[in-house]
Design an enzyme around this catalytic site. Structure first.
Site, PDB file in Angstrom:
ATOM      1  N   GLY A 184       0.783  -1.237   0.000  1.00 11.54           N
ATOM      2  CA  GLY A 184       0.000   0.000   0.000  1.00 11.54           C
ATOM      3  C   GLY A 184       0.807   1.275   0.000  1.00 11.54           C
ATOM      4  N   GLU A 187       4.296  -6.632   1.391  1.00 14.56           N
ATOM      5  CA  GLU A 187       3.755  -6.990   0.062  1.00 14.56           C
ATOM      6  C   GLU A 187       3.553  -5.762  -0.804  1.00 14.56           C
ATOM      7  OE1 GLU A 187      -0.074  -8.341   1.260  1.00 14.56           O
ATOM      8  OE2 GLU A 187       0.609 -10.256   2.035  1.00 14.56           O
ATOM      9  N   PRO A 188       4.618  -5.072  -1.193  1.00 10.62           N
ATOM     10  CA  PRO A 188       4.435  -3.874  -2.012  1.00 10.62           C
ATOM     11  C   PRO A 188       4.184  -4.223  -3.476  1.00 10.62           C
ATOM     12  CG  PRO A 188       6.756  -4.277  -1.686  1.00 10.62           C
ATOM     13  CD  PRO A 188       6.032  -5.361  -0.928  1.00 10.62           C
ATOM     14  N   GLY A 189       3.309  -3.486  -4.119  1.00  7.86           N
ATOM     15  CA  GLY A 189       3.097  -3.640  -5.552  1.00  7.86           C
ATOM     16  C   GLY A 189       3.475  -2.349  -6.253  1.00  7.86           C
ATOM     17  N   ARG A 190       2.528  -1.415  -6.203  1.00  9.54           N
ATOM     18  CA  ARG A 190       2.653  -0.138  -6.898  1.00  9.54           C
ATOM     19  C   ARG A 190       4.009   0.555  -6.692  1.00  9.54           C
ATOM     20  NH1 ARG A 190      -1.822   3.079  -7.751  1.00  9.54           N
ATOM     21  NH2 ARG A 190      -2.890   1.912  -6.126  1.00  9.54           N
ATOM     22  N   ARG A 236      -7.183   3.399 -15.027  1.00  9.13           N
ATOM     23  CA  ARG A 236      -7.129   4.114 -13.745  1.00  9.13           C
ATOM     24  C   ARG A 236      -7.829   5.466 -13.749  1.00  9.13           C
ATOM     25  NH1 ARG A 236      -3.234   5.653 -11.378  1.00  9.13           N
ATOM     26  NH2 ARG A 236      -3.875   5.058  -9.298  1.00  9.13           N
ATOM     27  N   TYR A 282     -10.674   5.283 -11.049  1.00  5.81           N
ATOM     28  CA  TYR A 282     -10.329   5.886  -9.761  1.00  5.81           C
ATOM     29  C   TYR A 282     -10.163   7.398  -9.837  1.00  5.81           C
ATOM     30  CZ  TYR A 282      -8.490   1.070  -9.159  1.00  5.81           C
ATOM     31  OH  TYR A 282      -8.307  -0.293  -9.132  1.00  5.81           O
ATOM     32  N   CYS A 300     -16.280   4.565 -26.988  1.00  4.26           N
ATOM     33  CA  CYS A 300     -17.587   5.221 -26.934  1.00  4.26           C
ATOM     34  C   CYS A 300     -18.109   5.315 -25.513  1.00  4.26           C
ATOM     35  CB  CYS A 300     -18.575   4.457 -27.816  1.00  4.26           C
ATOM     36  SG  CYS A 300     -17.924   4.249 -29.467  1.00  4.26           S
ATOM     37  N   TYR A 316      -0.850  -1.429 -12.177  1.00  2.00           N
ATOM     38  CA  TYR A 316      -2.285  -1.447 -12.438  1.00  2.00           C
ATOM     39  C   TYR A 316      -2.600  -0.830 -13.804  1.00  2.00           C
ATOM     40  CZ  TYR A 316      -2.066  -2.538  -7.501  1.00  2.00           C
ATOM     41  OH  TYR A 316      -1.730  -3.127  -6.296  1.00  2.00           O
TER      42      TYR A 316
HETATM   43  C1  LIG Z   1      -3.135  -5.087  -3.724  1.00  2.00           C
HETATM   44  C2  LIG Z   1      -2.500  -5.735  -2.550  1.00  2.00           C
HETATM   45  C3  LIG Z   1      -1.193  -5.398  -2.201  1.00  2.00           C
HETATM   46  C4  LIG Z   1      -0.361  -4.371  -2.927  1.00  2.00           C
HETATM   47  O1  LIG Z   1      -0.847  -3.067  -2.830  1.00  2.00           O
HETATM   48  P1  LIG Z   1       0.038  -1.865  -3.425  1.00  2.00           P
HETATM   49  O2  LIG Z   1      -0.760  -0.661  -3.102  1.00  2.00           O
HETATM   50  O3  LIG Z   1       0.165  -2.075  -4.882  1.00  2.00           O
HETATM   51  O4  LIG Z   1       1.349  -1.890  -2.725  1.00  2.00           O
HETATM   52  C5  LIG Z   1      -0.621  -6.078  -1.128  1.00  2.00           C
HETATM   53  N1  LIG Z   1      -1.310  -7.015  -0.426  1.00  2.00           N
HETATM   54  C6  LIG Z   1      -2.583  -7.349  -0.741  1.00  2.00           C
HETATM   55  C7  LIG Z   1      -3.272  -8.379   0.057  1.00  2.00           C
HETATM   56  C8  LIG Z   1      -3.218  -6.722  -1.797  1.00  2.00           C
HETATM   57  O5  LIG Z   1      -4.478  -7.049  -2.102  1.00  2.00           O
END
Ligand SMILES: *Cc1c(COP(=O)(O)O)cnc(C)c1O
Length: 439
Positions: free
Chosen positions: A248, A282-285, A321, A325, A353, A382
């Site tokens: 997050g 658990e970083p993604g973004r 996005r 969002y 459209c 994303y």
């Molecule tokens: C989406 C998600 C993440 C990653 O969130 P980011 O904002 O991209 O870092 C981590 N853990 C869980 C369980 C998620 O659903």
């Protein structure tokens, strides 16, 4: 307009010699070879982000699992694996992708509120590190499936720490009215539940309170609550050894101040570190967002009703996005404008459209013409993973640049191929080329 390119990380994307480059490669060369729209990722920037995060949290013994729903390309996952980090998955499909890219099962964590029996069975067969269980119902299902295999499954319970992440409503997950996790106040039921379930071993707690969180405050509160809960459960005799702190961590898309990995490390140090838990995040973004752009070409510059529309060949099916969002993405010309170039206020839209197929409203840019390339910044997270074929559009390809080398890492999925995904049943009859409805 001199800070036009400020949202692009110089390691990945920099204006020079007349045009924007991805590392050592001019973007116009990629557009000429692959066509547009196309996602372009910088390997150097991906590595830089992973290494910055590891430098901040590694000394605290925190393991990193990349949340691959943000970017699941096989080449990106292989790069992450080569950098020594694992994956956080939310579906059986993501498990298949992670393992195919060379992630070790013991470095993969399975999150998600609705895992099916087949997905849980596949996770146990593959020997994943941990299943993050989000409800008592799921706990019973895991027990049943592990029992049938004569196994005991290691699980972490995802708890909902009831923290307001102060982010967009569609990406907040840690309030108690969200669908995610087990309400901390119901953990009292755990004793009765777990005693009856011999095939699950609760080895940890997990949490994830939302996405695009810009300050450490919500993490400090949530980590503190999870640590207190874990210690309470330990006193009751649970052998809890793991805390999964979720992801997050936000990144600047517009004018936000950067969320620093050093602040994250401080929050971990202040709350959960040194209490005898194996820690993970658990970083993604935050690892991939600014390492990617969506490269598009202007189809028309349409002047109507006193407005100026930049109609791009990219659309909401490629990058959803803004429509989903209300997200901001900087959009910049690939050809570097002259210092005194005239500027125009554009609405920047795609060809689909729907009025929501709009990337930006009232955006002041150097004047552009049909055929000009633009880069939609901060599109590495994303973006491609949420793309679709809406309006019977091809799936955009993805390109990875590494220094002066580059490769197409997903080819464009053309419409001819998509037509082959459908089947016309016999009783409708074969489609007859050239036959018109009126005949
Ligand atoms: C989406 C998600 C993440 C990653 O969130 P980011 O904002 O991209 O870092 C981590 N853990 C869980 C369980 C998620 O659903």
């Amino acid at each position: 307009m001199d800070d036009l390119y400020r949202r692009l990380p110089p390691t990945g994307f920099a204006p020079r010699a007349g045009e924007l480059h991805a590392e050592g490669v001019p973007l116009s060369a990629i557009a000429a070879a692959v066509g547009t729209p196309v996602y372009v990722y910088s390997a150097a920037r991906l590595r830089e982000r992973v290494r910055a995060l590891k430098a901040a949290v590694g000394p605290l013994g925190v393991a990193v699992h990349f949340a691959m729903k943000s970017n699941a390309n096989q080449a990106v996952l292989a790069l992450m694996a080569a950098e020594g980090i694992g994956a956080d998955i939310v579906s059986g499909g993501e498990m298949a992708r992670a393992l195919a890219a060379g992630m070790a099962p013991r470095h993969v964590v399975f999150s998600g509120v609705g895992k099916t029996a087949a997905e849980i069975a596949a996770a146990l067969d593959a020997g994943l590190h941990q299943i993050n269980v989000e409800s008592f119902e799921e706990l019973r299902l895991v027990d049943e499936i592990a029992g049938a295999k004569g196994r005991v499954a290691d699980v972490a319970l995802r708890v909902n720490p009831d923290v307001d992440a102060e982010t967009h409503a569609k990406i907040t997950t840690g309030k108690k009215d969200n669908k995610f996790g087990i309400d901390a106040s119901t953990l009292g039921r755990l004793d009765n539940e777990v005693k009856a379930l011999p095939h699950v071993r609760v080895v940890g707690l997990a949490m994830h309170i939302g996405s695009q969180i810009m300050t450490p405050a919500p993490f400090l509160t949530a980590y503190g609550r999870v640590a207190a809960l874990a210690e309470e459960l330990r006193r009751k005799g649970y052998p809890l050894t793991r805390l999964d702190l979720g992801g997050g961590f936000g990144i600047p898309y517009e004018n936000e101040l950067e969320f620093s990995f050093a602040d994250l490390a401080d929050a971990i140090r202040a709350t959960v570190h040194g209490r005898g838990f194996d820690l993970s995040i658990e970083p993604g973004r935050s690892l991939v967002a600014d390492a990617g752009i969506l490269l598009a070409r202007t189809i028309f510059v349409k002047d109507a009703g006193g407005m100026h529309f930049l109609v791009l060949d990219a659309a909401m099916n490629d990058l959803v996005r803004p429509a989903m969002y209300e997200a901001h993405h900087d959009i910049v010309p690939v050809r570097i404008p002259a210092p005194a170039a005239p500027t125009v206020e554009y609405d920047i839209v795609g060809p689909i459209c729907e009025s929501s197929d709009t990337f930006a409203k009232r955006r002041r840019l150097p004047a552009l013409a049909a055929g000009d390339l633009v880069a939609i910044a901060t599109a590495g997270a994303y973006g491609a993973t949420m793309s679709s074929t809406y309006n019977a559009r091809p799936l955009a390809p993805e390109v990875l640049v590494d220094g002066t080398r580059w490769a197409t890492v997903r080819r464009r999925v053309e419409v001819a191929e998509q037509i082959g995904w459908d089947q016309v049943p016999d009783w409708i009859g074969p489609a007859k080329p050239g036959q018109r409805a009126a005949e």
